[in-house]
Design a protein around this motif. Structure first.
Motif, PDB file in Angstrom:
ATOM      1  N   PRO A   1      52.183  32.366  63.459  1.00 53.06           N
ATOM      2  CA  PRO A   1      51.074  33.000  63.929  1.00 53.06           C
ATOM      3  C   PRO A   1      50.082  33.393  62.980  1.00 53.06           C
ATOM      4  O   PRO A   1      48.782  33.645  62.902  1.00 53.06           O
ATOM      5  N   LEU A   2      50.593  34.230  61.633  1.00 49.63           N
ATOM      6  CA  LEU A   2      49.862  34.817  60.759  1.00 49.63           C
ATOM      7  C   LEU A   2      49.137  33.786  60.080  1.00 49.63           C
ATOM      8  O   LEU A   2      47.902  33.875  59.811  1.00 49.63           O
TER       9      LEU A   2
ATOM     10  N   TRP B   1      46.423  32.662  62.433  1.00 54.27           N
ATOM     11  CA  TRP B   1      45.019  33.465  62.538  1.00 54.27           C
ATOM     12  C   TRP B   1      44.401  33.450  61.273  1.00 54.27           C
ATOM     13  O   TRP B   1      43.029  33.676  61.387  1.00 54.27           O
ATOM     14  N   THR B   2      44.978  33.314  59.949  1.00 53.13           N
ATOM     15  CA  THR B   2      44.402  33.290  58.829  1.00 53.13           C
ATOM     16  C   THR B   2      43.459  31.825  58.704  1.00 53.13           C
ATOM     17  O   THR B   2      42.126  32.319  58.391  1.00 53.13           O
TER      18      THR B   2
ATOM     19  N   ALA C   1      42.363  30.321  61.391  1.00 54.68           N
ATOM     20  CA  ALA C   1      41.179  30.354  62.586  1.00 54.68           C
ATOM     21  C   ALA C   1      39.996  31.472  61.958  1.00 54.68           C
ATOM     22  O   ALA C   1      38.974  31.062  62.201  1.00 54.68           O
ATOM     23  N   THR C   2      40.415  32.424  61.327  1.00 52.56           N
ATOM     24  CA  THR C   2      39.485  33.392  60.769  1.00 52.56           C
ATOM     25  C   THR C   2      38.600  32.774  59.752  1.00 52.56           C
ATOM     26  O   THR C   2      37.483  33.018  59.662  1.00 52.56           O
TER      27      THR C   2
ATOM     28  N   TYR D   1      33.663  37.620  67.035  1.00 50.39           N
ATOM     29  CA  TYR D   1      35.116  37.513  66.377  1.00 50.39           C
ATOM     30  C   TYR D   1      36.134  37.786  67.757  1.00 50.39           C
ATOM     31  O   TYR D   1      36.953  37.111  67.722  1.00 50.39           O
TER      32      TYR D   1
ATOM     33  N   LEU E   1      38.812  35.385  69.283  1.00 54.61           N
ATOM     34  CA  LEU E   1      40.303  35.481  69.282  1.00 54.61           C
ATOM     35  C   LEU E   1      40.963  35.671  70.682  1.00 54.61           C
ATOM     36  O   LEU E   1      42.104  35.148  70.901  1.00 54.61           O
TER      37      LEU E   1
ATOM     38  N   LEU F   1      43.932  33.236  72.042  1.00 57.27           N
ATOM     39  CA  LEU F   1      45.087  33.775  72.695  1.00 57.27           C
ATOM     40  C   LEU F   1      45.164  33.266  74.016  1.00 57.27           C
ATOM     41  O   LEU F   1      46.450  33.313  74.459  1.00 57.27           O
TER      42      LEU F   1
END
Length: 341
Positions: A19-20, A23-24, A26-27, A71, A75, A79
């Motif tokens: 997930p980390l 998330w990176t 996607a950001t 943002y 997110l 989710l």
């Protein structure tokens, strides 16, 4: 700690890191799209469009409000596994686009990875088994050239030779124009034509698939060739190989049954890296061959400044790469006892 418990701990850590990583990615995609110059709303509607239409499109693109607000909404949608709705294909969600186009990319990817593995391992074996010979030099040159030649240039060159000059393959597309495609069951034309019991459709789909797969597969085969050649050379110098030769075992059997088996262990890790490179190279290949896959659809979305589609497809590709990477790491740790957790 026993090996089984260590392996379980390793798998758990890799799953927690997934997930980390997502998330990176996607950001980074979110920030890069908003850092590009120009207004995507003006690019889609034109500068003279009514403000009410512009405001509606900004809301659809996720551009309404401040950057932190955008943002947060982005997110929150991720989710909920909501990739948004396409701005250029009204009424069509990004998931619909993935469902319509992903089958073509999967078919191209599977065919290309098979070509890359067969050609790369074959050339690597030939080069490593004949060190310091013209075969060895040729193998090294093959690895360098296939790794460095631009994908789009090779695609256009092979099109000119085999499609235009020789006429052996079609110039582009996934299926003959004007001919009904196989009924979509899996999204893979080769599989769907077999399930429908239509050999004509199968060979027509294979004929259109051959040249794009050969182009992408041969260019990626250099990665396999270099890894197999280097590791097989080292393996052929090991003590157990020398012992097998002393027992009079034929050289061909030593190469295939003893040395190659151990030399292919690092190839498991390379497979994951090649798969990631495959998705990147598929964009150029699909555009060059007019292949109606998801990578080609991503290129169209980038050109049209369709933010939701770009973000959704990139995150979808990233999830696949992360998933494959985790599976390869786990398989590598399970197969190779030398891996430390």
């Amino acid at each position: 700690m026993s090996r089984s418990r260590a392996l379980q701990s390793y798998v758990l850590i890799r799953l927690l890191l997934a997930p980390l990583m997502l998330w990176t990615i996607a950001t980074v995609v979110f920030l890069l799209l908003r850092a590009t110059p120009g207004d995507p709303v003006d690019a889609i509607l034109g500068p003279r469009a009514p403000e009410a239409f512009k405001a509606e499109l900004r809301e659809q693109l996720g551009l309404a409000g401040s950057l932190p607000q955008q943002y947060s909404r982005y997110l929150f949608q991720l989710l909920q596994f909501d990739l948004g709705e396409s701005a250029t294909s009204r009424g069509q969600t990004v998931w619909n686009i993935i469902g319509d186009f992903f089958g073509a990319t999967v078919e191209l990817a599977i065919g290309s990875i098979l070509v890359a593995a067969v050609v790369g391992v074959g050339v690597g074996m030939l080069s490593a088994s004949r060190p310091n010979t013209p075969w060895d030099v040729g193998g090294r040159l093959f690895g360098i050239l296939t790794y460095s030649v631009p994908m789009f240039w090779m695609g256009m060159l092979l099109q000119l030779i085999f499609a235009v000059q020789l006429g052996w393959f079609p110039l582009g597309t996934r299926f003959p124009l004007g001919v009904p495609a196989p009924e979509s069951i899996t999204g893979l034309y080769l599989v769907d034509s077999l399930l429908a019991g239509s050999p004509q459709q199968f060979f027509a789909a294979l004929h259109h698939l051959a040249l794009p797969c050969l182009t992408l597969g041969i260019l990626l085969s250099g990665i396999f060739e270099r890894v197999v050649r280097v590791n097989l050379k080292q393996t052929l110098k090991s003590d157990y190989v020398e012992a097998a030769r002393a027992r009079g075992i034929p050289e061909g059997r030593i190469l295939v049954a003893h040395a190659l088996k151990n030399a292919l262990i690092p190839t498991i890790s390379v497979f994951g890296l090649t798969f990631a490179a495959l998705l990147g190279g598929a964009i150029l290949t699909e555009v060059t061959f007019s292949w109606p896959g998801l990578a080609s659809r991503l290129y169209e979305a980038i050109s049209a400044r369709d933010y939701p589609t770009v973000q959704g497809i990139v995150v979808f590709f990233a999830a696949i790469v992360v998933g494959v990477s985790i599976c390869i790491d786990i398989l590598n740790a399970w197969v190779d006892p030398r891996v430390r957790y």
